[in-house]
Design a protein around this motif. Structure first.
Motif, PDB file in Angstrom:
ATOM      1  N   LEU A 267       0.824  -1.199   0.000  1.00  0.00           N
ATOM      2  CA  LEU A 267       0.000   0.000   0.000  1.00  0.00           C
ATOM      3  C   LEU A 267       0.864   1.257   0.000  1.00  0.00           C
ATOM      4  N   VAL A 268       1.932   1.244   0.778  1.00  0.00           N
ATOM      5  CA  VAL A 268       2.850   2.388   0.803  1.00  0.00           C
ATOM      6  C   VAL A 268       3.495   2.585  -0.565  1.00  0.00           C
ATOM      7  N   LEU A 269       3.902   1.486  -1.186  1.00  0.00           N
ATOM      8  CA  LEU A 269       4.523   1.581  -2.503  1.00  0.00           C
ATOM      9  C   LEU A 269       3.527   2.080  -3.549  1.00  0.00           C
ATOM     10  N   ALA A 270       2.287   1.665  -3.436  1.00  0.00           N
ATOM     11  CA  ALA A 270       1.281   2.086  -4.408  1.00  0.00           C
ATOM     12  C   ALA A 270       1.068   3.595  -4.355  1.00  0.00           C
ATOM     13  N   THR A 271       0.983   4.161  -3.155  1.00  0.00           N
ATOM     14  CA  THR A 271       0.783   5.607  -3.049  1.00  0.00           C
ATOM     15  C   THR A 271       2.049   6.363  -3.462  1.00  0.00           C
ATOM     16  N   THR A 272       3.198   5.770  -3.210  1.00  0.00           N
ATOM     17  CA  THR A 272       4.435   6.385  -3.695  1.00  0.00           C
ATOM     18  C   THR A 272       4.419   6.475  -5.214  1.00  0.00           C
ATOM     19  N   SER A 273       3.922   5.437  -5.854  1.00  0.00           N
ATOM     20  CA  SER A 273       3.869   5.433  -7.311  1.00  0.00           C
ATOM     21  C   SER A 273       2.905   6.481  -7.841  1.00  0.00           C
ATOM     22  N   VAL A 274       1.842   6.778  -7.098  1.00  0.00           N
ATOM     23  CA  VAL A 274       0.909   7.829  -7.513  1.00  0.00           C
ATOM     24  C   VAL A 274       1.633   9.178  -7.528  1.00  0.00           C
ATOM     25  N   GLY A 275       2.412   9.447  -6.493  1.00  0.00           N
ATOM     26  CA  GLY A 275       3.192  10.685  -6.460  1.00  0.00           C
ATOM     27  C   GLY A 275       4.172  10.764  -7.619  1.00  0.00           C
ATOM     28  N   GLN A 276       4.818   9.658  -7.918  1.00  0.00           N
ATOM     29  CA  GLN A 276       5.760   9.617  -9.030  1.00  0.00           C
ATOM     30  C   GLN A 276       5.057   9.874 -10.361  1.00  0.00           C
ATOM     31  N   ALA A 277       3.856   9.314 -10.499  1.00  0.00           N
ATOM     32  CA  ALA A 277       3.106   9.485 -11.748  1.00  0.00           C
ATOM     33  C   ALA A 277       2.750  10.944 -11.981  1.00  0.00           C
ATOM     34  N   ILE A 278       2.404  11.635 -10.902  1.00  0.00           N
ATOM     35  CA  ILE A 278       2.049  13.047 -11.019  1.00  0.00           C
ATOM     36  C   ILE A 278       3.279  13.887 -11.325  1.00  0.00           C
ATOM     37  N   ALA A 279       4.383  13.583 -10.658  1.00  0.00           N
ATOM     38  CA  ALA A 279       5.554  14.461 -10.713  1.00  0.00           C
ATOM     39  C   ALA A 279       6.412  14.280 -11.953  1.00  0.00           C
ATOM     40  N   GLY A 280       6.578  13.034 -12.457  1.00  0.00           N
ATOM     41  CA  GLY A 280       7.563  12.774 -13.500  1.00  0.00           C
ATOM     42  C   GLY A 280       7.553  13.728 -14.671  1.00  0.00           C
ATOM     43  N   PRO A 281       6.492  13.754 -15.473  1.00  0.00           N
ATOM     44  CA  PRO A 281       6.481  14.670 -16.619  1.00  0.00           C
ATOM     45  C   PRO A 281       6.370  16.131 -16.221  1.00  0.00           C
ATOM     46  N   LEU A 282       5.753  16.407 -15.055  1.00  0.00           N
ATOM     47  CA  LEU A 282       5.562  17.792 -14.633  1.00  0.00           C
ATOM     48  C   LEU A 282       6.891  18.451 -14.270  1.00  0.00           C
ATOM     49  N   THR A 283       7.688  17.787 -13.415  1.00  0.00           N
ATOM     50  CA  THR A 283       8.975  18.368 -13.040  1.00  0.00           C
ATOM     51  C   THR A 283       9.929  18.417 -14.228  1.00  0.00           C
TER      52      THR A 283
ATOM     53  N   SER B 258      11.912  13.053   2.887  1.00  0.00           N
ATOM     54  CA  SER B 258      10.900  12.001   2.982  1.00  0.00           C
ATOM     55  C   SER B 258      11.535  10.656   3.312  1.00  0.00           C
ATOM     56  N   MET B 259      12.681  10.368   2.733  1.00  0.00           N
ATOM     57  CA  MET B 259      13.387   9.119   3.018  1.00  0.00           C
ATOM     58  C   MET B 259      13.814   9.059   4.478  1.00  0.00           C
ATOM     59  N   ALA B 260      14.276  10.188   5.020  1.00  0.00           N
ATOM     60  CA  ALA B 260      14.718  10.226   6.411  1.00  0.00           C
ATOM     61  C   ALA B 260      13.552   9.971   7.365  1.00  0.00           C
ATOM     62  N   VAL B 261      12.395  10.551   7.077  1.00  0.00           N
ATOM     63  CA  VAL B 261      11.230  10.362   7.944  1.00  0.00           C
ATOM     64  C   VAL B 261      10.804   8.898   7.948  1.00  0.00           C
ATOM     65  N   ILE B 262      10.712   8.284   6.787  1.00  0.00           N
ATOM     66  CA  ILE B 262      10.302   6.878   6.721  1.00  0.00           C
ATOM     67  C   ILE B 262      11.300   5.982   7.434  1.00  0.00           C
ATOM     68  N   ALA B 263      12.585   6.305   7.333  1.00  0.00           N
ATOM     69  CA  ALA B 263      13.608   5.461   7.944  1.00  0.00           C
ATOM     70  C   ALA B 263      13.638   5.579   9.460  1.00  0.00           C
TER      71      ALA B 263
ATOM     72  N   ALA C  41       0.417   7.341   7.939  1.00  0.00           N
ATOM     73  CA  ALA C  41       1.472   8.353   7.858  1.00  0.00           C
ATOM     74  C   ALA C  41       2.572   7.919   6.887  1.00  0.00           C
ATOM     75  N   TYR C  42       2.905   6.629   6.895  1.00  0.00           N
ATOM     76  CA  TYR C  42       3.865   6.135   5.905  1.00  0.00           C
ATOM     77  C   TYR C  42       3.318   6.328   4.484  1.00  0.00           C
ATOM     78  N   VAL C  43       2.006   6.135   4.333  1.00  0.00           N
ATOM     79  CA  VAL C  43       1.375   6.325   3.031  1.00  0.00           C
ATOM     80  C   VAL C  43       1.526   7.782   2.570  1.00  0.00           C
ATOM     81  N   VAL C  44       1.262   8.720   3.477  1.00  0.00           N
ATOM     82  CA  VAL C  44       1.349  10.147   3.137  1.00  0.00           C
ATOM     83  C   VAL C  44       2.786  10.546   2.793  1.00  0.00           C
ATOM     84  N   ILE C  45       3.732  10.144   3.632  1.00  0.00           N
ATOM     85  CA  ILE C  45       5.132  10.500   3.390  1.00  0.00           C
ATOM     86  C   ILE C  45       5.641   9.849   2.108  1.00  0.00           C
ATOM     87  N   GLY C  46       5.213   8.610   1.866  1.00  0.00           N
ATOM     88  CA  GLY C  46       5.602   7.955   0.625  1.00  0.00           C
ATOM     89  C   GLY C  46       5.081   8.707  -0.591  1.00  0.00           C
ATOM     90  N   PHE C  47       3.852   9.215  -0.506  1.00  0.00           N
ATOM     91  CA  PHE C  47       3.281   9.995  -1.607  1.00  0.00           C
ATOM     92  C   PHE C  47       4.094  11.264  -1.851  1.00  0.00           C
TER      93      PHE C  47
END
Length: 401
Positions: free
Chosen positions: A50-66, A89-94, A102-108
């Motif tokens: 679930l954490v990875l799935a929401t991370t991928s949503v953030g990546q999908a939004i950001a990739g072409p935009l950035t 974000s990596m530091a918080v999750i670690a 909260a892991y879902v939000v930070i992963g996003f």
């Protein structure tokens, strides 16, 4: 091999390849690192998925935009900003124990901040070499990229199983800092200016070649990520065998990329190279022993880097220079979604069916990755006798019919 030797003698090429590879390395580690870390905390591959799935949503939004932002604001400002947010974000999750939401939000948020290193470097490549060197350069880059998607998880598996999952994320953070500073400081980033695109955001995805490359890359990297999760599950925590098998996977890809990736590209090249991946991953589903998986993944690896080289060349040769960064952003998004999604789906099936479930996800993704470019081959360019240079903005975009 002489083509690669001449490339590395070109001023700046070897340094830029090494710098961008180091900067992107963490994002080949994080899917598996997060999977192992969150599973260790909650005792469920499903929660980690679930954490990875929401991370991928953030990546999908950001990739072409950035990537598109780099044409408006410049490459360095965008890379610096996204790198800082990603590191946080990596530091918080670690280091912070939190409820699952909260892991879902930070992963996003971390997914939103993936630095657009891949679009940046592939946009400046045509300005560093001659047109005849561009296809071999894409091949060399694709071979090197496999260190990210295949060898990265090897390091993650070793550190997570032998030391700890927190330390695995910290290693990724170190790569991000060192590689990010190295790449951002590269003088080529100051010499090349990405033109501001005159077309609306997302229009580049109307190019069939970009769509085919993006979706096939998603399936290919998703297959790799699923296999990595399956291999890790097969040998369990504390065993070095998973790392060794994944290293053999990486060797197969590197050898395949250097041996075949520079050859002429035709509309049939992509699906035939994906077929090699499918054959190897299909064999992997018939057993989870060390030697069998090593044999099967060595075969599968032989098609990975050559297939990626075709995707890069197909996109580069069919879009205008001002659109290349955004096009590569969509490709990068596809690959990152594939990495996170492959691990996530494999995680759920591993919970239900064991390691074979994860390996089956990889084989299924690779099979679809054969059918897609086979069905769409009329939309892929024929680069036999041509180079993969982007089209200048003063000329119309043409594709084979």
């Amino acid at each position: 091999m002489s083509a690669y030797g001449n490339l590395l003698k070109t001023p700046g090429v070897g340094r830029v390849i090494a710098a961008q590879l180091t900067a992107r390395f963490p994002f080949g580690m994080l899917s598996l690192a997060y999977l192992l870390h969150v599973e260790h905390i909650f005792g469920s591959y499903g929660s980690a998925g679930l954490v990875l799935a929401t991370t991928s949503v953030g990546q999908a939004i950001a990739g072409p935009l950035t990537s598109r932002w780099m044409g408006s604001w410049g490459m360095r400002p965008v890379l610096i900003l996204t790198s800082i947010v990603a590191l946080a974000s990596m530091a918080v999750i670690a280091f912070v124990l939190m409820p699952l939401w909260a892991y879902v939000v930070i992963g996003f948020l971390g997914g939103l901040a993936v630095p657009p290193v891949q679009p940046a470097v592939r946009t400046i490549y045509p300005k560093m070499v001659t047109s005849k060197q561009l296809t071999p350069l894409f091949s060399l880059d694709a071979s090197a990229q496999e260190l990210i998607w295949v060898a990265g998880p090897v390091i993650t598996t070793f550190v997570a199983t032998q030391i700890g999952t927190v330390e695995a994320i910290v290693v990724a953070m170190v790569f991000l800092v060192v590689g990010g500073v190295w790449f951002i400081a590269s003088p080529e980033l100051g010499r090349v200016r990405i033109p501001r695109s005159k077309r609306a955001f997302g229009v580049v995805m109307k190019r069939p070649s970009v769509v085919v490359a993006t979706l096939t890359g998603l399936l290919l990297i998703g297959a790799c990520a699923a296999v990595e999760a399956g291999v890790t599950s097969a040998f369990g925590e504390g065993s070095p065998n998973a790392g060794i098998v994944l290293a053999i996977f990486a060797v197969g890809s590197l050898v395949g990329g250097l041996a075949f990736g520079h050859r002429p590209i035709s509309p049939n090249t992509l699906w035939t190279r994906m077929l090699i991946v499918f054959i190897g991953l299909g064999l992997a589903t018939f057993g989870t022993g060390f030697w069998w998986l090593s044999f099967a993944l060595l075969i599968a690896g032989g098609g990975i880097a050559p297939a990626l080289a075709v995707m890069f060349g197909s996109v580069s040769s069919t879009v205008k220079f001002s659109d290349t960064a955004e096009a590569y952003g969509w490709m990068g998004t596809g690959q990152l979604i594939g990495a996170a999604g492959g691990s996530a789906v494999a995680g759920f099936l591993i919970d239900q069916h064991g390691a074979t479930g994860g390996l089956a996800v990889g084989a299924a993704a690779a099979f679809v990755g054969v059918l897609l470019p086979l069905a769409a081959k009329r939309w892929l360019p024929d680069l036999r006798g041509r180079d993969a240079s982007p089209l200048p903005d003063t000329e119309p975009v043409t594709l084979p019919t």
